[in-house]
Write a protein that holds these residues in place. Structure first.
Motif, short mmCIF file in Angstrom:
data_model
loop_
_atom_site.label_atom_id
_atom_site.label_comp_id
_atom_site.label_asym_id
_atom_site.label_seq_id
_atom_site.Cartn_x
_atom_site.Cartn_y
_atom_site.Cartn_z
N GLU A 64 0.83 -1.20 0.00
CA GLU A 64 0.00 0.00 0.00
C GLU A 64 0.87 1.25 0.00
O GLU A 64 0.59 2.23 -0.71
N GLY A 65 1.95 1.22 0.80
CA GLY A 65 2.86 2.37 0.81
C GLY A 65 3.54 2.58 -0.54
O GLY A 65 3.70 3.71 -1.01
N MET A 123 -2.52 13.85 -0.81
CA MET A 123 -1.42 13.20 -0.07
C MET A 123 -1.80 12.96 1.39
O MET A 123 -1.52 11.91 1.96
N GLU A 158 -4.14 10.02 1.59
CA GLU A 158 -3.42 8.76 1.42
C GLU A 158 -2.65 8.40 2.68
O GLU A 158 -2.62 7.24 3.11
N ARG A 173 2.35 1.63 -3.42
CA ARG A 173 1.34 2.13 -4.35
C ARG A 173 1.12 3.64 -4.15
O ARG A 173 1.05 4.41 -5.12
N GLN A 174 1.00 4.02 -2.90
CA GLN A 174 0.78 5.44 -2.64
C GLN A 174 1.98 6.28 -3.07
O GLN A 174 1.82 7.39 -3.61
N SER A 175 3.20 5.76 -2.80
CA SER A 175 4.39 6.53 -3.21
C SER A 175 4.46 6.66 -4.74
O SER A 175 4.83 7.72 -5.26
N ILE A 210 1.88 6.58 -6.72
CA ILE A 210 0.83 7.53 -7.11
C ILE A 210 1.28 8.96 -6.87
O ILE A 210 1.14 9.85 -7.73
N LEU A 211 1.86 9.18 -5.68
CA LEU A 211 2.32 10.54 -5.39
C LEU A 211 3.45 10.96 -6.32
O LEU A 211 3.52 12.12 -6.75
N GLU A 259 -5.06 7.13 5.32
CA GLU A 259 -5.51 5.76 5.02
C GLU A 259 -4.43 4.75 5.40
O GLU A 259 -4.72 3.69 5.96
N THR A 260 -3.18 5.07 5.12
CA THR A 260 -2.07 4.19 5.49
C THR A 260 -1.99 4.03 7.01
O THR A 260 -1.79 2.94 7.54
#
Length: 366
Positions: free
Chosen positions: A218-219, A345, A348, A221-223, A225-226, A351-352
């Protein structure tokens, strides 16, 4: 005369003594907790109650019976259980005389008879049960013994109020076997608990690894995305900057004539020549550049006249610059886009954090 008086006195004394003896023999005092059996010349007459009672003197027989609760001790005896385990058992019996007539005439000694009956009954009841049932169901044994004894002693005028097993003592070998069994059972339970603990630990470890991988993915994916959002915004800002630069250059270039362009080209060549590189790449044909410079310096055969371009000429030739390049975002619009990206951000990151604190969120997302 004196001798006659002496005999008279003796007779009077004897008569008084006889009356006193008769009164003592004919008066019976019964205490509040007693009753008595009154017999005359070997024949039952009645039951004497508490208080002062008058009976026929000299030819009476009175037997007092205690009506209070009596405690009888049943001696310890060895009994073989149903599963052939020897056990030493003793008990205590609480009895009370309810019918003095039957307690006196129906049995020789109701106390001894009750004790012996309790011994045989206890042996019979224990012999029909296994050792584990005896050790765990003592209250049931007490009730069963009381009911059996009370039913059998009722004809004696005796009521069995309670029976208590005082001690159950298995034989030494049986105790050793029970201790070994208990030790084995405890070892078995300890092994089961240890295995269960190892199982739960493995499950928790696997769950932890699973959650860790989920959070890591998840991290990542978020990184990504960011990072993509940042690159996208950087490209947009860079393109907008280039567009702004081109528009500014186009506005400035629209008022330049051929001579001004030749001067700029010469300055560009000068700056290129000042570099340390031995290879140069020009985006235009070099002969055209030299021709323009020569015309500007008057070395060419002809010097063409080139007028200054107007904005209207640019619009006529290439169209409206605003339509081609699009609107240039203002500083407020750029701040708004950056604020929107910051909110994304923050969402996200929240959520994390929620997934890390509550692993069930990750399971629900799956």
């Amino acid at each position: 005369m004196l001798e006659i008086d002496t005999w008279i006195l003796v007779l009077v004394f004897v008569a008084i003594a006889g009356v006193l003896v008769a009164m003592v023999s004919g008066v019976k005092i019964i205490r509040p907790y007693e009753q008595a059996i009154y017999m005359r010349l070997g024949k039952y007459i009645r039951v004497l109650n508490q208080g002062l009672n008058f009976v026929c003197p000299f030819i009476n027989e009175v037997r007092k019976l205690d009506l209070r609760t009596q405690v009888l001790d049943v001696p310890s005896q060895e009994v073989i259980t149903k599963d052939n385990s020897p056990v030493n058992v003793d008990a205590i019996i609480y009895i009370k005389v309810t019918d003095p007539k039957n307690a006196f005439f129906e049995v020789t000694d109701y106390r001894m008879a009750t004790v012996y009956l309790a011994q045989t009954t206890l042996r019979s009841v224990i012999g029909e049960m296994e050792l584990d049932d005896i050790l765990s169901n003592r209250e049931r044994i007490n009730l069963q013994l009381r009911d059996i004894l009370d039913q059998n002693t009722d004809k004696w005028g005796v009521k069995v109020e309670n029976v208590e097993i005082r001690e159950l003592d298995p034989a030494r070998k049986v105790k050793e076997a029970m201790e070994e069994q208990t030790s084995s059972e405890r070892k078995r339970r300890a092994a089961i608990l240890q295995a269960d603990g190892m199982k739960r630990a493995a499950i928790l470890e696997a769950e932890g690894k699973k959650k860790s991988r989920i959070l890591e993915a998840e991290g990542l994916r978020q990184s990504m995305i960011l990072e993509a959002e940042g690159k996208r915004l950087a490209v947009i800002l860079e393109g907008q900057g280039d567009a702004q630069r081109l528009r500014i250059m186009s506005v400035g270039a629209a008022t330049l004539d051929s001579k001004a362009m030749a001067v700029l080209s010469m300055e560009t060549l000068k700056s290129v020549g000042e570099g340390e590189s031995t290879k140069f790449f020009f985006p235009i044909e070099l002969t055209k550049l030299v021709e323009g410079v020569s015309q500007y310096m008057g070395a060419a055969s002809t010097i063409p006249e080139r007028g200054i371009s107007e904005i209207s000429d640019v619009k006529a030739n290439i169209g409206d610059p605003d339509d081609i390049l699009g609107p240039i975002p203002k500083a407020a619009e750029l701040k708004e886009q950056i604020a929107t990206l910051d909110k994304i951000m923050d969402a996200e990151m929240k959520e994390t954090k929620d997934i890390a604190q509550n692993p069930r969120v990750a399971d629900a997302n799956e």
